[in-house]
Design an enzyme around this catalytic site. Structure first.
Site, PDB file in Angstrom:
ATOM      1  CD  GLU A 217      -2.788  -0.873  -0.329  1.00 12.02           C
ATOM      2  OE1 GLU A 217      -3.219   0.248  -0.676  1.00 12.02           O
ATOM      3  OE2 GLU A 217      -2.899  -1.884  -1.054  1.00 12.02           O
ATOM      4  NE  ARG A 242       4.140  -8.786  -7.929  1.00 12.67           N
ATOM      5  CZ  ARG A 242       4.906  -9.700  -8.506  1.00 12.67           C
ATOM      6  NH1 ARG A 242       5.522  -9.420  -9.646  1.00 12.67           N
ATOM      7  NH2 ARG A 242       5.082 -10.884  -7.962  1.00 12.67           N
ATOM      8  CD  GLU A 271       0.250  -8.446 -14.585  1.00 14.23           C
ATOM      9  OE1 GLU A 271       1.198  -7.651 -14.669  1.00 14.23           O
ATOM     10  OE2 GLU A 271       0.351  -9.570 -14.037  1.00 14.23           O
ATOM     11  CG  HIS A 299       3.715 -10.816 -14.804  1.00 16.10           C
ATOM     12  ND1 HIS A 299       2.901 -10.354 -13.802  1.00 16.10           N
ATOM     13  CD2 HIS A 299       4.857 -11.202 -14.185  1.00 16.10           C
ATOM     14  CE1 HIS A 299       3.504 -10.475 -12.633  1.00 16.10           C
ATOM     15  NE2 HIS A 299       4.698 -10.999 -12.852  1.00 16.10           N
TER      16      HIS A 299
END
Length: 341
Positions: A217, A242, A271, A299
């Protein structure tokens, strides 16, 4: 006769698990699914498993953790573990481990490949030649193409992957700087490169910015509109870490305005990116303003056959070490055993 322990694999990419079974033999019994929704897995599977091997497509939420009556360990088959609620696991007394020691060279190679693809105009040259072998046989007037020798490569995070990428960037005669508030003072002396104190300083000095930090976060949208505006005009952004670290809407706007010259993205906030955000829709449609300025991969930076085998082998070994020897490796939620101490 001792029965094998039950290992739940809720979101396996490959259902045969031949690599994992080759490591664990008959000591572990794998219950394999290929799902992305926890509700698609029978409650009994969650409640009766002794451990979980989870990839990156399944979220282990607090609601899922509440069902884990027997689970002694969760192994994230990969490096990032933001899809596992580690705090809920800690409260339940379940350790979570990841696999940090695979694919480092592949990810680093991928990042530099993206950079070279952009600054050498490979996509643009290929598209020109495919369209017209005669008229397209031209070197000039290609977006982004530039010399990178002497340019400044700014790395956000200098862990295993950051260090591997740094070595490759330096080999291309780039000046490397980095920011990482979590590493001890003097870390930069062992690397022989400059460490800057703040992200704004790194952004303002770098010709290329590359992100190598975990998603939390605190780091979500680490690179957004203000950070992109703080980059040097004509900069290049790379994200092979990420998807949630970068606001792709802000990247769209920065590319369209021309402030950002180019970007390479191996990861995206959602994704697969369906429906596509404006940036990906423009890229899919090959809109002229974006041509040659964006490279996107699915990815896949971690992937090679050797790296894939390492990841799966190490995951099974982590299970065996803890379940049969009590040795916990690569724990990412310290304090899970607080109730027992």
């Amino acid at each position: 006769m001792t029965h094998p322990l039950k290992i739940l694999v809720p979101d396996a990419h490959l259902r045969d698990l031949d690599v994992e079974r080759g490591v664990s033999g008959d000591r572990l019994d794998y219950l394999v699914f290929d799902e992305t929704d926890p509700a698609a897995i029978p409650d009994e599977a969650w409640r009766s498993c002794d451990a979980i091997l989870v990839w990156h497509r399944m979220r282990i939420t607090p609601e899922v953790v509440a069902k884990l009556d027997r689970c002694r360990l969760i192994v994230r088959v990969g490096v990032g573990f933001d899809n596992v609620d580690s705090a809920a696991c800690r409260a339940r007394g379940i350790p979570v481990s990841n696999v940090p020691n695979y694919g480092t060279s592949e990810v680093a190679d991928h990042a530099l490949a993206m950079l070279l693809h952009l600054v050498r105009g490979l996509g643009s040259y290929e598209a020109r030649l495919k369209a017209d072998l005669a008229a397209g046989f031209l070197a000039e007037d290609v977006p982004v193409v530039r010399r990178i020798r002497g340019a400044t490569f700014g790395a956000i995070g200098m862990g295993r992957i950051g260090t591997a990428i740094m070595r490759r960037a330096a080999a291309f005669d780039m000046t490397v700087i980095y920011v990482d508030p979590y590493l001890p003072e003097g870390h930069e002396l062992g690397l022989g490169i400059e460490r800057v104190k703040t992200l704004p300083e790194l952004l303002s000095r770098s010709d290329v910015v590359s992100v190598h930090v975990p998603l939390s976060e605190k780091t979500r949208n680490l690179i957004g509109k203000p950070e992109l505006a703080a980059m040097k005009p004509g900069g290049i952004l790379l994200n092979i870490a990420r998807g949630g670290l970068v606001d792709v809407g802000a990247v769209h706007d920065a590319l369209k305005s021309g402030h950002l010259a180019a970007a390479g993205l191996d990861v995206l906030p959602k994704e697969p990116p369906v429906p596509p955000p404006p940036l990906i829709a423009a890229w899919q449609a090959e809109e002229p303003w974006l041509a040659g300025r964006l490279v996107v991969t699915p990815h896949a930076a971690f992937y090679s056959e050797a790296g894939y085998r390492d990841m799966r082998t190490f995951s099974a070994e982590i299970l065996l070490d803890f379940l049969f020897e009590g040795r916990l490796r690569n724990n990412v939620n310290p304090g899970w055993d607080a109730k027992a101490s």
